[in-house]
Write a protein that holds these residues in place. Structure first.
Motif, PDB file in Angstrom:
ATOM      1  N   ASP A 148     -19.604  -5.507 -39.218  1.00 35.89           N
ATOM      2  CA  ASP A 148     -19.049  -5.429 -40.570  1.00 35.89           C
ATOM      3  C   ASP A 148     -18.084  -4.247 -40.649  1.00 35.89           C
ATOM      4  O   ASP A 148     -18.170  -3.294 -39.877  1.00 35.89           O
ATOM      5  N   ASP A 149     -17.172  -4.298 -41.604  1.00 36.65           N
ATOM      6  CA  ASP A 149     -16.223  -3.199 -41.793  1.00 36.65           C
ATOM      7  C   ASP A 149     -16.903  -1.953 -42.332  1.00 36.65           C
ATOM      8  O   ASP A 149     -16.400  -0.851 -42.204  1.00 36.65           O
ATOM      9  N   GLU A 150     -18.056  -2.120 -42.947  1.00 34.81           N
ATOM     10  CA  GLU A 150     -18.800  -1.024 -43.562  1.00 34.81           C
ATOM     11  C   GLU A 150     -19.662  -0.311 -42.516  1.00 34.81           C
ATOM     12  O   GLU A 150     -20.290  -0.948 -41.678  1.00 34.81           O
TER      13      GLU A 150
END
Length: 89
Positions: free
Chosen positions: A7-9
């Motif tokens: 995920d980008d997070e």
């Protein structure tokens, strides 16, 4: 809450989001920060380096809550709010 390492997070951001959801308020504004309880960079390395065959579990207390992380590919973030427990002192 389910977190996927790709995920980008960041994992630490996902943990703060899960804590905020469990507490019903934004814990990122609290005086106590996640770094006071655990090393987020070490968590990222631990869970990023795992294989699909091994299950990794980490449990720690922060912001008056127990945070449990476990995974073998995807990472499950579980938060138990201790302050809502009548036995918590």
């Amino acid at each position: 809450m389910l977190y996927k390492p790709d995920d980008d997070e960041e994992l630490s951001t996902a943990i703060v989001s899960a804590l905020s959801d469990a507490k019903g308020r934004d814990v990122s504004q609290d005086e106590c920060v996640l770094y006071d309880s655990i090393d987020p960079d070490a968590l990222d390395k631990l869970f990023r380096g795992e294989s699909d065959e091994d299950t990794v579990k980490v449990e720690f207390t922060t912001h008056g809550a127990i945070v449990i992380l476990w995974g073998n590919g995807d990472i499950t973030i579980q938060v138990e709010d201790l302050e809502s427990d009548p036995n918590y002192a």
